[in-house]
Design a protein around this motif. Structure first.
Motif, PDB file in Angstrom:
ATOM      1  N   ALA A  80      11.826  -4.943 -26.983  1.00  0.00           N
ATOM      2  CA  ALA A  80      13.127  -4.446 -26.512  1.00  0.00           C
ATOM      3  C   ALA A  80      12.986  -3.046 -25.934  1.00  0.00           C
ATOM      4  CB  ALA A  80      14.133  -4.455 -27.655  1.00  0.00           C
ATOM      5  N   LEU A  81      12.188  -2.213 -26.601  1.00  0.00           N
ATOM      6  CA  LEU A  81      11.972  -0.851 -26.122  1.00  0.00           C
ATOM      7  C   LEU A  81      11.230  -0.871 -24.787  1.00  0.00           C
ATOM      8  CD1 LEU A  81      12.181   2.197 -26.614  1.00  0.00           C
ATOM      9  CD2 LEU A  81      10.059   2.053 -27.954  1.00  0.00           C
ATOM     10  N   ALA A  82      10.193  -1.703 -24.692  1.00  0.00           N
ATOM     11  CA  ALA A  82       9.407  -1.787 -23.463  1.00  0.00           C
ATOM     12  C   ALA A  82      10.268  -2.217 -22.283  1.00  0.00           C
ATOM     13  CB  ALA A  82       8.247  -2.760 -23.649  1.00  0.00           C
ATOM     14  N   LYS A  83      11.081  -3.235 -22.478  1.00  0.00           N
ATOM     15  CA  LYS A  83      11.889  -3.756 -21.377  1.00  0.00           C
ATOM     16  C   LYS A  83      12.987  -2.778 -20.965  1.00  0.00           C
ATOM     17  CE  LYS A  83      10.845  -8.584 -22.351  1.00  0.00           C
ATOM     18  NZ  LYS A  83      11.348  -9.927 -22.738  1.00  0.00           N
ATOM     19  N   ARG A  84      13.530  -2.058 -21.924  1.00  0.00           N
ATOM     20  CA  ARG A  84      14.546  -1.065 -21.588  1.00  0.00           C
ATOM     21  C   ARG A  84      13.938   0.076 -20.775  1.00  0.00           C
ATOM     22  NH1 ARG A  84      15.980   3.655 -23.619  1.00  0.00           N
ATOM     23  NH2 ARG A  84      14.862   3.447 -25.600  1.00  0.00           N
ATOM     24  N   ILE A  85      12.775   0.559 -21.204  1.00  0.00           N
ATOM     25  CA  ILE A  85      12.116   1.649 -20.485  1.00  0.00           C
ATOM     26  C   ILE A  85      11.689   1.185 -19.094  1.00  0.00           C
ATOM     27  CG2 ILE A  85      10.095   3.167 -20.432  1.00  0.00           C
ATOM     28  CD1 ILE A  85      10.201   3.196 -23.508  1.00  0.00           C
ATOM     29  N   TYR A  86      11.126  -0.011 -19.021  1.00  0.00           N
ATOM     30  CA  TYR A  86      10.598  -0.483 -17.743  1.00  0.00           C
ATOM     31  C   TYR A  86      11.711  -0.714 -16.726  1.00  0.00           C
ATOM     32  CZ  TYR A  86       7.512  -2.848 -14.447  1.00  0.00           C
ATOM     33  OH  TYR A  86       6.785  -3.189 -13.324  1.00  0.00           O
ATOM     34  N   ALA A  87      12.842  -1.172 -17.186  1.00  0.00           N
ATOM     35  CA  ALA A  87      13.967  -1.387 -16.272  1.00  0.00           C
ATOM     36  C   ALA A  87      14.352  -0.096 -15.565  1.00  0.00           C
ATOM     37  CB  ALA A  87      15.164  -1.950 -17.037  1.00  0.00           C
ATOM     38  N   GLU A  88      14.197   1.028 -16.236  1.00  0.00           N
ATOM     39  CA  GLU A  88      14.510   2.315 -15.638  1.00  0.00           C
ATOM     40  C   GLU A  88      13.332   2.886 -14.860  1.00  0.00           C
ATOM     41  OE1 GLU A  88      16.045   6.818 -16.942  1.00  0.00           O
ATOM     42  OE2 GLU A  88      15.982   5.193 -18.422  1.00  0.00           O
ATOM     43  N   ALA A  89      12.119   2.630 -15.351  1.00  0.00           N
ATOM     44  CA  ALA A  89      10.939   3.276 -14.777  1.00  0.00           C
ATOM     45  C   ALA A  89      10.398   2.565 -13.543  1.00  0.00           C
ATOM     46  CB  ALA A  89       9.827   3.356 -15.826  1.00  0.00           C
ATOM     47  N   ARG A  90      10.606   1.280 -13.441  1.00  0.00           N
ATOM     48  CA  ARG A  90       9.911   0.457 -12.440  1.00  0.00           C
ATOM     49  C   ARG A  90      10.100   0.960 -11.015  1.00  0.00           C
ATOM     50  NH1 ARG A  90      10.263  -3.994  -9.075  1.00  0.00           N
ATOM     51  NH2 ARG A  90       8.486  -5.439  -9.193  1.00  0.00           N
ATOM     52  N   ALA A  91      11.303   1.357 -10.670  1.00  0.00           N
ATOM     53  CA  ALA A  91      11.584   1.795  -9.300  1.00  0.00           C
ATOM     54  C   ALA A  91      10.760   3.015  -8.905  1.00  0.00           C
ATOM     55  CB  ALA A  91      13.067   2.098  -9.143  1.00  0.00           C
ATOM     56  N   GLY A  92      10.284   3.765  -9.866  1.00  0.00           N
ATOM     57  CA  GLY A  92       9.487   4.951  -9.580  1.00  0.00           C
ATOM     58  C   GLY A  92       7.998   4.712  -9.580  1.00  0.00           C
ATOM     59  N   TYR A  93       7.563   3.470  -9.822  1.00  0.00           N
ATOM     60  CA  TYR A  93       6.140   3.157  -9.855  1.00  0.00           C
ATOM     61  C   TYR A  93       5.665   2.641  -8.496  1.00  0.00           C
ATOM     62  CZ  TYR A  93       6.256   3.299 -15.022  1.00  0.00           C
ATOM     63  OH  TYR A  93       6.390   3.679 -16.333  1.00  0.00           O
ATOM     64  N   ALA A 145       0.809  -1.219   0.000  1.00  0.00           N
ATOM     65  CA  ALA A 145       0.000   0.000   0.000  1.00  0.00           C
ATOM     66  C   ALA A 145       0.839   1.264   0.000  1.00  0.00           C
ATOM     67  CB  ALA A 145      -0.920   0.013   1.220  1.00  0.00           C
ATOM     68  N   LEU A 146       2.108   1.140   0.374  1.00  0.00           N
ATOM     69  CA  LEU A 146       2.923   2.327   0.635  1.00  0.00           C
ATOM     70  C   LEU A 146       3.959   2.553  -0.448  1.00  0.00           C
ATOM     71  CD1 LEU A 146       3.630   1.718   4.429  1.00  0.00           C
ATOM     72  CD2 LEU A 146       1.744   3.008   3.414  1.00  0.00           C
ATOM     73  N   GLN A 147       4.156   3.809  -0.810  1.00  0.00           N
ATOM     74  CA  GLN A 147       5.283   4.161  -1.667  1.00  0.00           C
ATOM     75  C   GLN A 147       6.103   5.232  -0.980  1.00  0.00           C
ATOM     76  OE1 GLN A 147       4.597   5.502  -5.723  1.00  0.00           O
ATOM     77  NE2 GLN A 147       6.666   4.938  -6.292  1.00  0.00           N
ATOM     78  N   PRO A 160       3.553   0.030  -6.166  1.00  0.00           N
ATOM     79  CA  PRO A 160       3.322  -1.403  -6.360  1.00  0.00           C
ATOM     80  C   PRO A 160       2.048  -1.745  -7.122  1.00  0.00           C
ATOM     81  CG  PRO A 160       4.139  -1.013  -4.146  1.00  0.00           C
ATOM     82  CD  PRO A 160       3.929   0.342  -4.764  1.00  0.00           C
ATOM     83  N   VAL A 161       1.016  -0.902  -7.040  1.00  0.00           N
ATOM     84  CA  VAL A 161      -0.207  -1.153  -7.815  1.00  0.00           C
ATOM     85  C   VAL A 161       0.100  -1.184  -9.307  1.00  0.00           C
ATOM     86  CG1 VAL A 161      -2.383  -0.086  -8.549  1.00  0.00           C
ATOM     87  CG2 VAL A 161      -1.864  -0.299  -6.119  1.00  0.00           C
ATOM     88  N   THR A 162       0.928  -0.240  -9.763  1.00  0.00           N
ATOM     89  CA  THR A 162       1.276  -0.169 -11.179  1.00  0.00           C
ATOM     90  C   THR A 162       2.300  -1.231 -11.548  1.00  0.00           C
ATOM     91  OG1 THR A 162       0.782   2.196 -11.304  1.00  0.00           O
ATOM     92  CG2 THR A 162       2.246   1.305 -12.984  1.00  0.00           C
ATOM     93  N   SER A 163       3.359  -1.351 -10.770  1.00  0.00           N
ATOM     94  CA  SER A 163       4.398  -2.328 -11.129  1.00  0.00           C
ATOM     95  C   SER A 163       3.861  -3.750 -11.059  1.00  0.00           C
ATOM     96  CB  SER A 163       5.617  -2.173 -10.217  1.00  0.00           C
ATOM     97  OG  SER A 163       5.287  -2.380  -8.862  1.00  0.00           O
TER      98      SER A 163
END
Length: 647
Positions: free
Chosen positions: A616-629, A153-155, A631-634
């Protein structure tokens, strides 16, 4: 699994109590806690909670927690008031990744407790042996605990992830069953609870919650800390207990409304949402008094996973709704409408999620009509119709059970799976169809009385239909057949009598899209139009377009760079499958800049569907973006891109 066993036992107990009541077993009824009669019906059994409210239920929660931004934990205690049958020996609570160190009664005497097996969706049951009844006729249990750094629940945001870049930030998002990761209680929407809280935070930070503030500036606490206190004296669903901590400032927009956000966001947020007071007035004129005191808005950092969350007294909202021209404020109308449908009358289980969102989407459109006129409301309703058709297709077609309003979400699926546009748009269309059948005046009178009859109570689909038959249809078989209420509620697809509100503005937009698709000049595309008309134009274009045609539109309108998130989203959905380079750069920036699941999940789905290039584009972007999402989104996007938590 343990959850299945506990849930089936609890379900059997509820069914048994219903049967006993039918047979006139008065003593059993006298011994039961004072639970809403709705919760004693079989369709109100919440299998996504370990609780058995027919035996013992939480009525009040008092939390006293300290934030640790270094460890990313909350620690302290939760004291629960329990209403239990005199013969009840224990109470079962919901938890997820909590470290429980002690449980005591009101006198501080230790109480035996056990944490059951962990289920990946539902967490673990906390079973507590109940102590004696106190002088007020209730029982109290005090749980000492701390949360996990990975509480769902927490970010926890670093200063770099905030607008001010100087201080950290924390916010919660509890819907559907995530609040059990920071509050040990019975985490079911039907088990309404009053609550109070003390939140201790570092000096310089402010804690805000979805209750009435009892310490606007906080009180000095040891070690350069401050304690903020809040109270909610009206029983609410547990998922509506919400917290945010950060460098926050407030600006009033009216006598009972205002904006909370970071200092650098305050001016533009207050300007964008400056009509909050007018929204509340419009809503009250439709369906009765606003019963929560204040209606404030907290504009969160862009990682907030939803458009908005209807926490009582303090709606949490995404900054992606700030377009600069108030064109996306229907989101606020939606969250305000929840003050009646959802917060006042709440779905008893997540199978009846549509009772929250369908009613609210209908009510949202009525608020927009009252404030901005029928033309704006019609455009938004027409766009929602298109969204509904797309959601049905995504769910597997009109025969899919996932297109029913009343769902049957099994134990091996998260309640979050039921939170689709079907609940919102099919639900609103159902209510709009009833309105057309009985007339607006009669329907409005019914809805206003419905909210009064069931205020601060849970509701099921069966309960709503029963109320509809008793207080609106009143034995008129021809009217009931005309509406087809059972088909709407319990069958998949969209009934043939569905009312489709069409916009008078859209035929010209549709013609312009058709002309452009046929090779017409970009200069002929209407330029001075509303956000809704722009979205309609983009969505009506063919999904395959030559690169030069896409570029011509982008050169003229700069949709790859627009700050209007809704326009940018539909534009990217069009251009990404066409491998438009400028669009790919725009998508990367957009996905890194915000974490609203409505935008993020479909865009990653689109990229993953575009072969090796898109994947390839999706996985590259997500590897960078995931830490900022959040838990509901990730949690959603992990499945889309095939992310492994060990990565």
């Amino acid at each position: 699994m343990r959850i299945a066993t506990v849930s089936l036992i609890a379900l059997a107990a509820v069914l048994a109590s219903c049967t006993a009541a039918k047979n006139g077993a008065a003593k059993a009824a006298d011994d039961a806690p004072a639970v809403s009669q709705v919760l004693l019906t079989p369709d109100a059994k919440d299998i996504h909670s370990y609780a058995n409210p027919a035996e013992a239920r939480v009525t009040h929660v008092a939390i006293d927690l300290t934030t640790d931004f270094a460890a990313h934990t909350l620690s302290g205690s939760a004291t629960l008031d329990v209403d239990a049958a005199p013969t009840a020996k224990q109470i079962v609570l919901d938890t997820r990744n909590l470290t429980v160190t002690a449980v005591t009664d009101a006198a501080g005497k230790p109480l035996p407790f056990t944490l059951g097996a962990v289920d990946p969706i539902h967490g673990a049951p906390l079973t507590v042996t109940l102590g004696p009844i106190d002088i007020k006729g209730a029982r109290k249990i005090k749980i000492a605990y701390s949360t996990s750094p990975k509480a769902d629940a927490l970010q926890w945001l670093t200063p770099a992830q905030t607008a001010g870049k100087k201080l950290p930030y924390l916010f919660s998002q509890g819907e559907a069953i995530l609040n059990r990761s920071w509050i040990p209680t019975q985490d079911s929407p039907g088990i309404r609870q009053t609550w109070e809280a003390k939140i201790t935070v570092p000096e310089g930070l402010t804690a805000v919650m979805s209750g009435e503030s009892k310490s606007a500036l906080g009180q000095t606490a040891p070690h350069n800390m401050r304690t903020f206190s809040y109270v909610m004296d009206k029983p609410v669903a547990p998922y509506l207990i919400a917290l945010a901590v950060g460098d926050l400032r407030f600006q009033a927009t009216g006598p009972r409304t205002g904006i909370w956000t970071e200092p650098s966001m305050l001016e533009k947020s207050a300007k964008e949402f400056g009509e909050l007071e007018k929204f509340v007035d419009a809503a009250e004129s439709l369906y009765g008094p606003y019963r929560w005191g204040r209606y404030d808005l907290l504009v969160l950092p862009p990682s907030f996973p939803f458009g908005g969350m209807e926490n009582p007294r303090l709606t949490f909202a995404t900054p992606t709704a700030i377009a600069g021209d108030r064109s996306l404020v229907s989101l606020i109308a939606h969250e305000l409408a929840h003050s009646w449908s959802g917060n006042l009358v709440t779905n008893a289980t997540w199978n009846d999620f549509w009772l929250n969102e369908g009613f609210t989407s209908y009510f949202e459109n009525r608020i927009m009509e009252k404030i901005y006129g029928p033309k704006r409301a019609a455009m938004e309703a027409d766009l929602s119709w298109s969204d509904m058709q797309a959601a049905i297709k995504e769910a597997g077609g009109p025969a899919s059970k996932d297109t029913q309003l009343r769902l049957d979400i099994p134990l091996n699926r998260s309640p979050d799976d039921g939170m689709t546009q079907i609940a919102y748009d099919k639900g609103a269309t159902f209510l709009r169809t009833i309105e057309a059948a009985v007339g607006r005046a009669k329907w409005d009178a019914y809805l206003r009385a419905y909210f009064d009859r069931h205020a601060f109570q849970p509701q099921t689909t069966a309960g709503f239909l029963k109320d509809l038959r008793e207080n609106l249809i009143k034995g008129d078989k021809a009217l009931e057949a005309k509406i087809g209420i059972d088909q709407w509620a319990y069958q998949p697809g969209i009934p043939a009598n569905a009312v489709h509100v069409t916009s008078d503005a859209f035929p010209a937009i549709d013609a312009a899209a058709k002309a452009f698709a046929a090779g017409g000049p970009v200069a002929a595309v209407p330029g001075n139009v509303t956000t809704q008309e722009t979205m309609r134009f983009i969505t009506q274009l063919p999904r395959t377009l030559p690169a030069e045609r896409i570029k011509a539109l982008d050169d003229r309108f700069a949709w790859s760079d627009t700050g209007n998130s809704e326009i940018r989203f539909v534009w990217l959905q069009l251009v990404l499958p066409n491998r438009y380079a400028r669009g790919e750069k725009s998508a990367e920036q957009f996905l890194l800049a915000q974490g609203r699941r409505k935008f993020v999940a479909p865009l990653f789905t689109t990229l993953m569907g575009d072969g090796a290039h898109g994947q390839a584009l999706a996985k590259r972007i997500y590897a960078e973006a995931r830490a900022g999402y959040h838990p509901v989104t990730s949690g959603t996007v992990d499945k889309i891109v095939g992310w492994k938590t060990t990565q």
